[in-house]
Write an enzyme that holds these catalytic residues in place. Structure first.
Site, PDB file in Angstrom:
ATOM      1  CE  LYS A  49      -3.377  -1.248  -0.576  1.00  0.00           C
ATOM      2  NZ  LYS A  49      -3.707  -2.075  -1.800  1.00  0.00           N
ATOM      3  CG  HIS A 110       4.140  -6.247  -1.217  1.00  0.00           C
ATOM      4  ND1 HIS A 110       4.283  -4.963  -1.682  1.00  0.00           N
ATOM      5  CD2 HIS A 110       2.876  -6.624  -1.552  1.00  0.00           C
ATOM      6  CE1 HIS A 110       3.156  -4.585  -2.276  1.00  0.00           C
ATOM      7  NE2 HIS A 110       2.297  -5.579  -2.217  1.00  0.00           N
ATOM      8  CB  SER A 140      -3.531   2.625   2.400  1.00  0.00           C
ATOM      9  OG  SER A 140      -3.743   2.038   1.149  1.00  0.00           O
TER      10      SER A 140
HETATM   11  S1  PPS Z   1      -0.532  -3.010  -3.243  1.00  0.00           S
HETATM   12  O1  PPS Z   1      -1.737  -3.857  -3.002  1.00  0.00           O
HETATM   13  O2  PPS Z   1       0.408  -3.126  -2.121  1.00  0.00           O
HETATM   14  O3  PPS Z   1       0.108  -3.278  -4.527  1.00  0.00           O
HETATM   15  O4  PPS Z   1      -1.097  -1.527  -3.212  1.00  0.00           O
HETATM   16  P1  PPS Z   1      -0.289  -0.227  -3.676  1.00  0.00           P
HETATM   17  O5  PPS Z   1      -0.454  -0.054  -5.124  1.00  0.00           O
HETATM   18  O6  PPS Z   1       1.075  -0.243  -3.112  1.00  0.00           O
HETATM   19  O7  PPS Z   1      -1.037   0.923  -2.890  1.00  0.00           O
HETATM   20  C1  PPS Z   1      -2.376   1.292  -3.132  1.00  0.00           C
HETATM   21  C2  PPS Z   1      -2.498   2.711  -2.625  1.00  0.00           C
HETATM   22  O8  PPS Z   1      -1.880   3.588  -3.588  1.00  0.00           O
HETATM   23  C3  PPS Z   1      -2.862   4.489  -4.069  1.00  0.00           C
HETATM   24  N1  PPS Z   1      -2.604   4.806  -5.481  1.00  0.00           N
HETATM   25  C4  PPS Z   1      -2.375   6.046  -5.926  1.00  0.00           C
HETATM   26  N2  PPS Z   1      -2.281   7.222  -5.274  1.00  0.00           N
HETATM   27  C5  PPS Z   1      -2.074   8.321  -6.014  1.00  0.00           C
HETATM   28  N3  PPS Z   1      -1.954   8.318  -7.364  1.00  0.00           N
HETATM   29  C6  PPS Z   1      -2.050   7.160  -8.060  1.00  0.00           C
HETATM   30  N4  PPS Z   1      -1.942   7.175  -9.379  1.00  0.00           N
HETATM   31  C7  PPS Z   1      -2.257   5.956  -7.328  1.00  0.00           C
HETATM   32  N5  PPS Z   1      -2.389   4.655  -7.665  1.00  0.00           N
HETATM   33  C8  PPS Z   1      -2.604   3.974  -6.525  1.00  0.00           C
HETATM   34  C9  PPS Z   1      -4.176   3.748  -3.856  1.00  0.00           C
HETATM   35  O9  PPS Z   1      -5.269   4.627  -3.933  1.00  0.00           O
HETATM   36  C10 PPS Z   1      -3.935   3.152  -2.481  1.00  0.00           C
HETATM   37  O10 PPS Z   1      -3.913   4.155  -1.465  1.00  0.00           O
HETATM   38  P2  PPS Z   1      -5.214   4.585  -0.596  1.00  0.00           P
HETATM   39  O11 PPS Z   1      -4.704   5.538   0.442  1.00  0.00           O
HETATM   40  O12 PPS Z   1      -5.776   3.344   0.008  1.00  0.00           O
HETATM   41  O13 PPS Z   1      -6.142   5.247  -1.548  1.00  0.00           O
END
Ligand code: PPS
Length: 297
Positions: A49, A110, A140
């Site tokens: 996340k 991860h 998150s």
């Molecule tokens: S995972 O399951 O670990 O692969 O998830 P990960 O992609 O690391 O994290 C998901 C969170 O990243 C946010 N996210 C973004 N934020 C801003 N801009 C973009 N383009 C973007 N893409 C993914 C996503 O909304 C999750 O955060 P939260 O706070 O839950 O919204």
């Protein structure tokens, strides 16, 4: 959720070298640790996340000169396999996917630094690490636990804060994870990025990644990549919003994968008392390192 429902999720956490992993990933670890990458392969490593999918999409677009159609060729875990993941819901195991791909490949993980297969370091692969401030990362992860039915039921918010602080969550301690890569970043030529920097100035960070990959794209293409990787566009993109993965893995009615994408959202969840307790514990755990995390912009 009741204890019965909790059991229905079948999610045991099993320690591997001191780090809790979900059972299916722990059982797969021996095969994963023997994986030998090509020196041209690129690893994207994160604590869950922290912005993994965002960086995956940026990298794929950079490698394909901003061609959005090519980057919609398949869901993100097919384009960029998730190293330790096992087969599920029609998506083959990542080790099988990788066998069928020619290098250079981009790979997501991860795993904390000490669990990364040695071949990545022996072959001097490039590694991009993305870190996100602990409080937003925790929020998150809490919502992700709700919708990811392969993770344990998170239980109440207050209790989940304690689990996160104690590393009693899949992939273990956030603190050890971010410190592990930080301490090795210079020696191993790891590009260490921050989610907050990406939010503050996405173009600057896209260009940083581009230079690390020894690419040189036109200003127009860079602008396009910044636009295509905005939260709003990725949320609507069926290859990045994980709607391709539904029950019994993800239940999008409980929380969406692309949830809010903000810095400072933690303020909507932590009470002042919880924030104080969290910060005091944070100071103790992080006192020997100075990683410049920001909890607001
Ligand atoms: S995972 O399951 O670990 O692969 O998830 P990960 O992609 O690391 O994290 C998901 C969170 O990243 C946010 N996210 C973004 N934020 C801003 N801009 C973009 N383009 C973007 N893409 C993914 C996503 O909304 C999750 O955060 P939260 O706070 O839950 O919204």
């Amino acid at each position: 959720m009741s204890e019965n429902q909790e059991l229905k999720r079948h999610c045991l956490l099993v320690p591997v070298k001191g780090v809790l992993l979900t059972e299916h990933i722990a059982n797969n670890y021996k095969a994963v640790s023997a994986f030998c990458p090509d020196p041209s392969d690129l690893l994207i490593a994160t604590y869950p996340k922290a912005g993994t999918t965002w960086v995956q999409e940026i990298v794929d677009l950079l490698l394909h000169n901003g061609d959005s159609e090519t980057c919609k060729r398949a869901p993100i875990p097919i384009r960029i396999p998730f190293l330790e993941n096992t087969a599920r819901l029609g998506i083959p195991s990542s080790l099988d996917l990788l066998k069928a791909m020619d290098p250079p490949r981009v790979i997501k993980t991860h795993l904390p630094f000490h669990l990364i297969p040695k071949g990545f370091w022996e072959n001097k692969c490039k590694v991009i690490y993305v870190a996100r401030n602990a409080k937003d990362n925790l929020v998150s992860y809490f919502y992700f636990h709700k919708m990811n039915l392969t993770h344990p039921e998170p239980g109440p918010w207050e209790g989940f804060i304690q689990k996160f602080m104690n590393g009693q969550v899949p992939w273990g301690s956030w603190y050890d994870h971010v410190k592990g890569y930080w301490e090795e970043r210079e020696k191993r030529n790891i590009l260490y990025l921050f989610y907050e920097d990406m939010k503050e100035n996405p173009r600057r960070e896209v260009e940083r990644i581009m230079r690390y990959l020894d690419l040189s794209l036109s200003d127009d293409v860079i602008s396009r990549i910044v636009e295509l990787t905005s939260f709003e566009i990725m949320k609507e993109n069926p290859t990045t919003n994980y709607t391709f993965m539904s029950k019994p893995v993800f239940d999008h009615s409980l929380s969406t994968f692309m949830r809010k994408g903000e810095v400072g959202d933690w303020k909507n969840y932590f009470t002042p008392e919880q924030a104080t307790e969290f910060d005091e514990d944070y100071e103790k755990k992080m006192k020997h390192v100075n990683i410049p995390f920001r909890t607001q912009l």
